[in-house]
Design a protein around this motif. Structure first.
Motif, short mmCIF file in Angstrom:
data_model
loop_
_atom_site.label_atom_id
_atom_site.label_comp_id
_atom_site.label_asym_id
_atom_site.label_seq_id
_atom_site.Cartn_x
_atom_site.Cartn_y
_atom_site.Cartn_z
N ILE A 94 -5.89 2.58 -8.78
CA ILE A 94 -6.22 3.23 -7.50
C ILE A 94 -4.97 3.75 -6.81
CG2 ILE A 94 -8.36 1.94 -7.07
CD1 ILE A 94 -6.73 0.10 -5.25
N SER A 95 -3.85 3.75 -7.51
CA SER A 95 -2.57 4.14 -6.92
C SER A 95 -2.20 5.58 -7.27
CB SER A 95 -1.45 3.21 -7.40
OG SER A 95 -1.69 1.88 -7.01
N ASP A 96 -1.22 6.11 -6.56
CA ASP A 96 -0.64 7.41 -6.86
C ASP A 96 0.46 7.18 -7.90
OD1 ASP A 96 0.89 9.70 -6.98
OD2 ASP A 96 0.97 10.02 -4.82
N PRO A 97 0.27 7.66 -9.14
CA PRO A 97 1.25 7.38 -10.21
C PRO A 97 2.68 7.79 -9.87
CG PRO A 97 -0.74 8.35 -11.12
CD PRO A 97 -0.85 8.46 -9.62
N GLU A 98 2.82 8.92 -9.19
CA GLU A 98 4.16 9.39 -8.85
C GLU A 98 4.83 8.46 -7.84
OE1 GLU A 98 6.05 11.83 -10.15
OE2 GLU A 98 4.46 11.90 -11.64
N LYS A 99 4.04 8.00 -6.88
CA LYS A 99 4.60 7.09 -5.86
C LYS A 99 4.97 5.75 -6.50
CE LYS A 99 5.80 5.86 -1.75
NZ LYS A 99 7.01 6.45 -1.14
N VAL A 100 4.12 5.25 -7.40
CA VAL A 100 4.42 3.99 -8.09
C VAL A 100 5.69 4.12 -8.92
CG1 VAL A 100 3.63 2.40 -9.89
CG2 VAL A 100 2.04 3.18 -8.13
N LYS A 101 5.84 5.25 -9.60
CA LYS A 101 7.04 5.49 -10.41
C LYS A 101 8.29 5.48 -9.53
CE LYS A 101 9.18 8.85 -13.52
NZ LYS A 101 9.09 10.22 -14.11
N GLU A 102 8.18 6.15 -8.38
CA GLU A 102 9.31 6.21 -7.45
C GLU A 102 9.66 4.81 -6.92
OE1 GLU A 102 9.73 7.54 -2.84
OE2 GLU A 102 8.72 8.98 -4.17
N SER A 103 8.64 4.04 -6.55
CA SER A 103 8.86 2.69 -6.01
C SER A 103 9.43 1.76 -7.08
CB SER A 103 7.55 2.12 -5.47
OG SER A 103 7.04 2.92 -4.42
N ILE A 118 6.82 -5.40 -8.92
CA ILE A 118 6.43 -4.46 -9.97
C ILE A 118 5.08 -4.85 -10.57
CG2 ILE A 118 7.02 -3.60 -12.28
CD1 ILE A 118 9.97 -3.73 -11.42
N GLU A 119 4.88 -6.15 -10.77
CA GLU A 119 3.59 -6.64 -11.29
C GLU A 119 2.47 -6.37 -10.29
OE1 GLU A 119 2.68 -7.89 -14.28
OE2 GLU A 119 4.71 -7.25 -14.84
N ALA A 120 2.76 -6.49 -9.02
CA ALA A 120 1.75 -6.23 -7.99
C ALA A 120 1.31 -4.77 -8.03
CB ALA A 120 2.30 -6.58 -6.61
N MET A 121 2.26 -3.86 -8.22
CA MET A 121 1.91 -2.44 -8.31
C MET A 121 1.08 -2.16 -9.56
SD MET A 121 5.16 -0.30 -6.81
CE MET A 121 6.44 -1.12 -7.75
N MET A 163 0.84 -1.20 0.00
CA MET A 163 0.00 0.00 0.00
C MET A 163 0.87 1.25 0.00
SD MET A 163 -3.10 -1.27 -0.04
CE MET A 163 -2.31 -2.47 -1.13
N GLY A 164 1.95 1.22 0.79
CA GLY A 164 2.86 2.36 0.82
C GLY A 164 3.60 2.53 -0.49
N MET A 165 3.97 1.42 -1.11
CA MET A 165 4.67 1.47 -2.40
C MET A 165 3.78 2.08 -3.48
SD MET A 165 6.28 -2.35 -2.06
CE MET A 165 6.77 -2.53 -3.78
N CYS A 166 2.47 1.90 -3.33
CA CYS A 166 1.51 2.41 -4.33
C CYS A 166 0.92 3.76 -3.93
CB CYS A 166 0.37 1.42 -4.52
SG CYS A 166 0.86 -0.15 -5.27
N GLY A 167 1.20 4.21 -2.71
CA GLY A 167 0.63 5.48 -2.25
C GLY A 167 -0.85 5.38 -1.95
N ILE A 168 -1.31 4.19 -1.57
CA ILE A 168 -2.73 3.98 -1.25
C ILE A 168 -2.94 4.22 0.25
CG2 ILE A 168 -4.62 2.29 -1.18
CD1 ILE A 168 -3.27 0.91 -3.59
#
Length: 367
Positions: free
Chosen positions: A260-269, A251-254, A191-196
């Motif tokens: 429903i994720s924060d695109p910027e946070k996913v990119k960073e992760s 990466i597949e999980a994200m 959830m943190g990796m995705c910014g959820i």
């Protein structure tokens, strides 16, 4: 009295939709003139920096908090309907007019309490029907869920439309009040990796009665790959199965949660994980010894590290001992890879621990 200000005050005080005719009677003005004033007020709110908006529901109007601020102000809002009560309400809305005794047969005796509170809130009405009652929604129900009409067919169409969106159930679940993503404890760091932010950690594999109630608040559920059948006994919403053996799995999980994720946070992760993977591949280049993976899980890690494979190579196995088939896969292994049973920490830390175990083992063997 200023018509514009009077209408604004009425919207603020009402807490639900007001129709144009009621406003016209309030001001003792022609309905057409009132509609013109309301449209100006709607445009004014749309153009200002405000957390409030006024919606036109078809000559019915409601003042409400903008969706972007709903979560922030929720602690100050009136008590929301519970998830079980929302399920009862959704059945009434979809099947109305619904015979009360039929609803009790399907929802159990607790539905009597739901019906009583729904009636008190003005969302449902009950009409005598022989020895039982017929249940149907009220105009306030339409206001509560932002519908232009309380017509049963309009409501049913809306429910069908929402149930077709976002993998079937999730659109409907959101509309009916399921606002959280559910996640099993091992995947909380995802959830943190995705910014959820709107998520709940829950034991979905063997839930208690209390946890079953929590599942009713969830519109998506993230679980370990391979457990869908077990979890579907308790949960009827959208299930997302993910893995965490390799960096590629993370990466597949994200990606599975990108809507429903924060695109910027996913990119960073993602960049962080890809950088870690490159570093581990570089470390593995110094080893010339070939390996022999004992399981498919280990084979995937070995492939990720780009290690050479041979039937006579160093045997690498997971540390869990007996497999589901009763075979001791750990026996005789040269290197043991820790699995989720013996690992703590975030998903990224768990993957690193597996890769580290292999590289450390090879270093000790190669000397």
């Amino acid at each position: 009295m200023n018509d514009r200000e009077a209408i604004e005050a009425a919207f603020f005080a009402a807490g639900s939709a007001i129709d144009a005719l009621t406003l016209a009677r309030l001001l003792n003005k022609p309905k057409k003139q009132v509609i013109t004033v309301v449209r100006g007020l709607i445009a004014d709110y749309a153009g200002r920096e405000s957390g409030i908006e006024i919606l036109d529901l078809g000559e019915r109007y409601v003042m409400q908090v903008k969706p972007a601020y709903a979560d922030i102000v929720r602690p100050f809002a009136p008590k929301e309907l519970s998830a079980p009560m929302l399920r009862t309400l959704s059945m009434i809305a979809y099947h109305q007019p619904l015979v009360q005794s039929d609803l009790i047969d399907q929802r159990g005796n607790s539905a009597y309490d739901h019906i009583r509170e729904l009636k008190e809130r003005g969302l449902v009405e009950a009409v005598p029907h022989g020895r039982t009652k017929l249940l149907r929604t009220t105009p306030l129900f339409a206001d509560y869920f932002g519908l232009e009409s309380n017509d049963p067919e309009v409501i049913k169409q809306k429910i069908v439309e929402l149930s077709r969106q976002q993998s079937g159930q999730s659109g409907l679940n959101k509309w009916l009040g399921r606002r959280f993503v559910g996640v099993t404890p091992m995947y909380e760091s995802l959830m943190g990796m995705c910014g959820i932010r709107d998520y709940r950690v829950i034991n979905a594999y063997d839930p208690t009665e209390e946890e079953l109630e929590d599942l009713a608040d969830i519109y998506k559920l993230v679980i370990s790959r391979g457990y869908r059948e077990r979890v579907s006994k308790y949960y009827d919403g959208e299930i997302i199965e993910v893995g965490s053996t390799t960096f590629g799995d993370l990466i597949e999980a994200m990606k599975a949660l990108e809507n429903i994720s924060d695109p910027e946070k996913v990119k960073e992760s993602t960049e962080l994980i890809e950088d870690l993977e490159e570093r581990y591949v570089s470390k593995a280049l110094v080893f010339s010894k070939k390996v022999k993976p004992a399981t498919e899980m280990v084979a995937r890690i070995v492939k990720d590290l780009r290690l050479g494979v041979s039937a006579e190579g160093v045997v690498i196995a997971p540390d869990y001992g007996l497999s589901a088939g009763g075979v001791n896969v750990s026996e005789g292994a040269d290197i043991l890879v820790p699995t989720h049973r013996s690992l703590d920490g975030t998903l990224t830390e768990r993957v690193c621990s597996k890769y580290d175990a292999i590289l450390t083992g090879l270093k000790n063997i190669q000397g």
